[in-house]
Design a protein around this motif. Structure first.
Motif, PDB file in Angstrom:
ATOM      1  N   GLY A   1       6.045  23.619 143.438  1.00 35.45           N
ATOM      2  CA  GLY A   1       5.266  22.841 142.480  1.00 35.45           C
ATOM      3  C   GLY A   1       4.102  23.633 141.915  1.00 35.45           C
ATOM      4  O   GLY A   1       3.838  23.609 140.705  1.00 35.45           O
ATOM      5  N   LYS A  35       3.809  24.562 137.983  1.00 32.83           N
ATOM      6  CA  LYS A  35       2.617  24.078 137.279  1.00 32.83           C
ATOM      7  C   LYS A  35       1.876  25.247 136.634  1.00 32.83           C
ATOM      8  O   LYS A  35       1.462  25.177 135.479  1.00 32.83           O
ATOM      9  CB  LYS A  35       1.699  23.334 138.251  1.00 32.83           C
ATOM     10  N   ILE A  93       2.674  20.543 133.635  1.00 26.96           N
ATOM     11  CA  ILE A  93       2.703  19.694 134.825  1.00 26.96           C
ATOM     12  C   ILE A  93       1.245  19.494 135.199  1.00 26.96           C
ATOM     13  O   ILE A  93       0.577  20.423 135.646  1.00 26.96           O
ATOM     14  CB  ILE A  93       3.485  20.355 135.974  1.00 26.96           C
ATOM     15  N   TYR A 111       1.256  17.281 140.659  1.00 27.54           N
ATOM     16  CA  TYR A 111       2.454  17.183 141.504  1.00 27.54           C
ATOM     17  C   TYR A 111       1.979  16.860 142.904  1.00 27.54           C
ATOM     18  O   TYR A 111       0.868  17.229 143.300  1.00 27.54           O
ATOM     19  CB  TYR A 111       3.283  18.476 141.483  1.00 27.54           C
ATOM     20  N   CYS A 163       9.204  14.886 145.786  1.00 28.19           N
ATOM     21  CA  CYS A 163       7.980  15.398 145.175  1.00 28.19           C
ATOM     22  C   CYS A 163       7.767  14.697 143.835  1.00 28.19           C
ATOM     23  O   CYS A 163       8.678  14.627 143.009  1.00 28.19           O
ATOM     24  CB  CYS A 163       8.057  16.913 144.984  1.00 28.19           C
ATOM     25  N   TYR A 164       6.567  14.172 143.656  1.00 33.46           N
ATOM     26  CA  TYR A 164       6.181  13.495 142.426  1.00 33.46           C
ATOM     27  C   TYR A 164       5.606  14.525 141.457  1.00 33.46           C
ATOM     28  O   TYR A 164       4.735  15.322 141.826  1.00 33.46           O
ATOM     29  CB  TYR A 164       5.130  12.432 142.765  1.00 33.46           C
ATOM     30  N   PHE A 165       6.077  14.531 140.229  1.00 40.32           N
ATOM     31  CA  PHE A 165       5.553  15.385 139.166  1.00 40.32           C
ATOM     32  C   PHE A 165       5.132  14.490 138.009  1.00 40.32           C
ATOM     33  O   PHE A 165       5.845  13.532 137.671  1.00 40.32           O
ATOM     34  CB  PHE A 165       6.621  16.362 138.643  1.00 40.32           C
ATOM     35  N   TYR A 166       4.015  14.807 137.400  1.00 38.34           N
ATOM     36  CA  TYR A 166       3.631  14.146 136.156  1.00 38.34           C
ATOM     37  C   TYR A 166       3.747  15.188 135.067  1.00 38.34           C
ATOM     38  O   TYR A 166       2.944  16.109 134.968  1.00 38.34           O
ATOM     39  CB  TYR A 166       2.212  13.577 136.226  1.00 38.34           C
ATOM     40  N   LEU A 167       4.810  15.067 134.272  1.00 44.75           N
ATOM     41  CA  LEU A 167       5.115  16.024 133.218  1.00 44.75           C
ATOM     42  C   LEU A 167       4.496  15.527 131.921  1.00 44.75           C
ATOM     43  O   LEU A 167       4.860  14.464 131.414  1.00 44.75           O
ATOM     44  CB  LEU A 167       6.630  16.172 133.072  1.00 44.75           C
ATOM     45  N   TYR A 197      11.360  14.066 142.063  1.00 43.58           N
ATOM     46  CA  TYR A 197      12.534  14.885 142.341  1.00 43.58           C
ATOM     47  C   TYR A 197      12.790  14.895 143.832  1.00 43.58           C
ATOM     48  O   TYR A 197      11.854  14.950 144.632  1.00 43.58           O
ATOM     49  CB  TYR A 197      12.323  16.329 141.877  1.00 43.58           C
TER      50      TYR A 197
END
Length: 189
Positions: free
Chosen positions: A72, A76, A128, A131, A152-156, A167
């Motif tokens: 991540g 990022k 990103i 995350y 895993c949380y991602f803020y795109l 994901y």
């Protein structure tokens, strides 16, 4: 005679004061010059520097969560930061170091595909912004090796808007008991 002696004493006093001032000024200049030369001591390591100086042979992430966290951080940084071509190559090299050999073997040109993806994402104003590694599930064996999943949380972000995505990463241990990313996919609702 007293006038000549008084003038001599005043002249000596003035001379000593001037000499003292010159010495103090010299010491001050030496000290401030050393501080300016020592600015390298105050250099703060950037995220790009952290990643490019990572030596996976000496300090591989200890558990699956840390492997996904490093993934991540690399993604990022690749999407968001400025860096040289050499730094990008080094970051991609570190990224390849946490991926499973089977995943890398299925890539025709891993380095080029990552560079192309990053270039496209940057030109489309993606980044990103956040995350966070959420949880780990140890599942047992995969092809005879220990395996697990990590969410895993991602803020795109794209421009001013964004999309949250979780994901699920599949990791398995290699022959050296290091957790490697075998693949990932978006988690269903």
């Amino acid at each position: 005679m007293e006038k000549g002696g008084a003038k001599s004493a005043i002249l000596k006093s003035i001379l000593l004061v001037v000499l003292g001032a010159i010495i103090i000024l010299g010491v001050y200049m030496i000290l401030t010059r050393n501080k300016k030369a020592g600015n390298g001591d105050n250099y703060e390591l950037t995220t790009v520097d952290e990643i490019t100086t990572t030596n996976l042979d000496k300090s591989y992430p200890a558990d699956p969560k840390m492997v996904v966290d490093l993934y991540g951080k690399i993604m990022k940084t690749l999407y968001k930061e400025n860096y040289s071509d050499e730094q990008q190559d080094k970051m991609i090299e570190v990224l390849a170091g946490i991926l499973d050999d089977e995943l890398l073997a299925n890539q025709t040109n891993f380095k080029k595909s990552i560079k192309d993806e990053v270039k496209q994402r940057k030109s489309d104003d993606y980044s990103i912004s956040v995350y966070q590694v959420k949880r780990i599930d140890v599942e047992g064996k995969l092809n005879g090796r220990n395996a697990c999943t990590v969410d895993c949380y991602f803020y795109l972000r794209q421009g001013t808007g964004g999309t949250p995505i979780i994901y699920t990463f599949v990791l398995r241990q290699d022959a050296n008991k290091r957790w490697k990313i075998l693949g990932w996919e978006p988690k269903e609702g």
